[in-house]
Structure formats: C-alpha cells, structure tokens
Motif scaffolding. Structure first.
Motif, PDB file in Angstrom:
ATOM      1  N   ILE A 277       0.348  -0.787  -2.713  1.00  0.00           N
ATOM      2  CA  ILE A 277      -0.067   0.492  -2.048  1.00  0.00           C
ATOM      3  C   ILE A 277      -0.786   0.948  -2.672  1.00  0.00           C
ATOM      4  O   ILE A 277      -1.859   1.941  -2.177  1.00  0.00           O
ATOM      5  CB  ILE A 277       1.140   0.977  -1.791  1.00  0.00           C
ATOM      6  N   PRO A 280      -5.394   0.391  -2.387  1.00  0.00           N
ATOM      7  CA  PRO A 280      -6.783   0.911  -1.094  1.00  0.00           C
ATOM      8  C   PRO A 280      -6.312   1.798  -1.616  1.00  0.00           C
ATOM      9  O   PRO A 280      -8.028   2.570  -1.225  1.00  0.00           O
ATOM     10  CB  PRO A 280      -6.001   0.796  -0.569  1.00  0.00           C
ATOM     11  N   SER A 361      -2.875   1.262   4.924  1.00  0.00           N
ATOM     12  CA  SER A 361      -4.110  -0.087   3.221  1.00  0.00           C
ATOM     13  C   SER A 361      -5.258   0.377   4.712  1.00  0.00           C
ATOM     14  O   SER A 361      -6.153  -0.169   3.622  1.00  0.00           O
ATOM     15  CB  SER A 361      -3.899  -0.903   3.193  1.00  0.00           C
TER      16      SER A 361
END
Length: 387
Positions: A277, A280, A361
């Motif tokens: 996670i 990004p 994301s």
C-alpha cells in the motif's frame, strides 16, 4: 531510458557517499520505533502503579468493615496526615479518606453517612487510583444497603429495577491496536521523511553547487533527468521506509502487551501488505518533494518546505483518532486518508479489501503523476538553473 538509469546510478552513489544525509534519513524511523516501544512500557508502568494503592484514612476505627474491603482489594491503609489538603498539594499522598464527625450517628440511624475523599483532580496520573477507591466505597455501600433491605424482608432488587451488563465485542487485536493509535500515522511520516535530505540535495543542492547546469546543457531530455532523479529517490525512500516499518514491527513484538492482557500480532503478511500500500504513497511523496525542491530557491529552503510536507500525514491520522471505525469507501478517494484508514484496519486485525487497496493506490498514483508533470515543466524553465 538508459540516460535515466545513468542518472539513477549517479544519484544513488551520491546518496550513499553522503553518510550524514543517510544517517539523518534513518533517524526519524528509529525515533518513532523508540516512541512506540516506550509508550507501551509507559502504559504498563501506569497499570502497575494503579495496582499499588496507598490510602491514608482519618477515623478508620469508625469504618472497620470498609477497611476490610480495602485490604481484601490490596489497598495499603496508613495513618492520615494532620493536614490532608496540604499533604495532597505537596504530593505526599495521592488521596486521603476522611470520615466525617457525624458518620457514626448517621450510620446507626440508617441515614446517608458521609465520607470525604480528598484528591487533586489536576493530577491525571492519580485519577485511576481515586476511581478505584470510589468504586470500592460504592460497592460496599450498595452491599450494606442490600443487607438493610433484607432485614426488612424487602428484596434488594426493588432498588435496582434495571441492570446493565457491558459486553465488549472488540477483539484483543483491535483493542491492542488502540494503544498504538499513532502507528499508522508514524508509518506515513516515515515514508514522507525518508528521502528529504537526498531529494533536497539532488535538486536545490545541485543548483547551489553548480552541478545542475552542466547536467541540463547536455543532450539529455528534461523528462529523463527528472525521471532519473525520481527513480533514485523512490528506491532510497522505499528502502529506508521498509527498514523503518520493520523497526516498528520489532518494537511491537518486544513490547509488553501481554502484561496488559492484550495481544497484538504483527506478522510478515501484514508487513508486506503495508509495504504494498505504501509504494504508491512513496511515489506521491517523492514527486511532491522533488517539485517543491526545484521550486525552492536554496537547499535550506527546500529542506524547510519538505519538512512541512512531513506534517501532511498528521491530518488523516488525527481525523481517524477522533473518528474511529472501519475503513469506508469514500475515504479511499482522499489522498493519504485512504492508506491511513487501511493501516488502522490491518493493524487491528480486520484486513483490507482489494477494492479499497486498488482505489487508494490509484488516487496516490494520480497525485504522483500530476506532481511529476508539474516537476518536469518546472525543470524545462531556464530560471531553474539560477533559482
């Protein structure tokens, strides 16, 4: 792309040679790991202090049954000082129990007898002990009242028509995660703080050293220059962030949660999900900090501005602290709020849905893309060389 990778190699080598900058990058993750470890030890020590209660009692000969209740609960009874209020103000005692002069007569006449519990409400560290004593007195009072009703052939249940039972449906994992409520915010702060020194140096620092101008006058595309610096910063930031999160996990495993009767399991699966996670988010953080660094007039300004960017993860962290609950879909569309909400659920043992991970994301990648485009446009300007 070969040109970009040459720049990546050059920036990473420069970062590794700058030992002070790398040491600074690891400083915040180390400090936050120590804070997480120390906070749990502080809570355990508070729990230990709460179990050791010393209670000065004035007129204890009038309330011998209540004194027995205190002793059974592990409360140490001592003589009360001559001036209870002054003793509490000087923090010699946390509280003093004073039996009023009319207590004996009121108790024998079965009137409401008065007991004074003196304490300093401004001392928050003693209020748990005061609440414990108040609870024991109230429980003894209710028991005595029930016996009085029984002597009159009256059921004590008449005085309590409704009884409420608190049933906690929260898992131990979720409850333990509340103790480390700042951990999701710490994780995002590590991602934003890990590359500040390197990013500021590769933009404003190179301009001050006059090494950016020779790079830009070479037959290299501005896009390749920016991408090279961006990839190098992302790699270093990801490496430092991974180590920082690992330190957080180690501090949690070493923390004495079991002494609080809680269990917080942080395995390798959660570690890799959090890193997934964060990728990004790291892209977004690096793009934003590069953009700010190219805008800044000097290396000092770049570090100052990027230090303010570290405060961005605090906003969603504080919001979720006062608005606890499982992650909601709308939160995934808010930059940084979505990852923070997912971290709360993952640490609490609830997991994260693939839909939520995908949405947050994409939002982080979109923000990174916009900042990257803006940074490339800034790099095209000739005034970027002189600041």
């Amino acid at each position: 792309m070969n040109q970009s990778f040459i720049i990546v190699k050059k920036e990473i080598l420069d970062a590794l040679r700058d030992s002070k900058s790398m040491a600074t990058a690891f400083l915040l993750p180390l400090i936050l790991a120590v804070v997480s470890f120390g906070s749990t030890h502080f809570l355990v020590s508070m729990q230990s202090d709460r179990s050791e209660i010393t209670l000065p009692v004035h007129g204890k000969e009038h309330i011998l049954p209540l004194i027995d209740v205190f002793k059974e609960a592990g409360v140490k009874i001592v003589e009360a000082p001559q001036d209870p209020e002054q003793a509490i103000r000087q923090q010699k005692f946390d509280m003093v129990l004073v039996v009023s002069d009319s207590f004996v007569d009121d108790f024998r006449q079965q009137r409401s007898a008065k007991i004074n519990l003196l304490s300093d409400h401004s001392r928050t560290n003693t209020q748990a002990k005061v609440a414990r004593i108040r609870y024991l007195v109230n429980r003894w009072s209710q028991h005595t009242g029930a016996l009085r009703l029984l002597t009159r052939n009256v059921s004590p249940g008449i005085a309590h028509p409704v009884t409420i039972h608190d049933i906690n449906v929260t898992s131990d994992q979720r409850l333990a995660s509340k103790i480390l409520a700042g951990l999701p915010m710490f994780i995002l702060m590590i991602a934003f703080a890990s590359g500040i020194g390197m990013i500021s140096d590769m933009a404003s620092g190179e301009r001050e050293r006059r090494s950016l101008e020779p790079l830009l006058i070479n037959p290299v595309s501005h896009i390749n220059v920016f991408l090279g610096k961006w990839i190098a910063a992302a790699i270093v930031t990801f490496a430092v962030t991974a180590i920082g999160i690992a330190l957080q996990f180690i501090s949690i495993q070493l923390s004495p949660m079991a002494e609080l009767g809680l269990r917080l399991t942080m395995g390798a699966d959660k570690f890799f999900i959090i890193l997934l996670i964060l990728i990004p988010v790291i892209f977004f953080a690096v793009s934003l900090q590069l953009l700010v660094s190219f805008f800044a007039r000097s290396f000092k300004d770049a570090q100052s501005y990027n230090s303010l960017i570290i405060m961005l993860p605090m906003a969603p962290g504080l919001y979720l602290t006062f608005n606890a609950g499982s992650a909601e879909t709308w939160q995934m569309f808010v930059p940084l709020l979505g990852p923070t909400a997912l971290f709360v659920d993952i640490i609490g043992g609830d997991g994260a849905s693939l839909l939520h991970i995908s949405i947050t994301s994409l939002v982080s990648i979109a923000c990174a893309f916009l900042c990257t485009l803006a940074g490339m446009q800034v790099l095209r300007q000739e005034k970027i060389i002189i600041g």
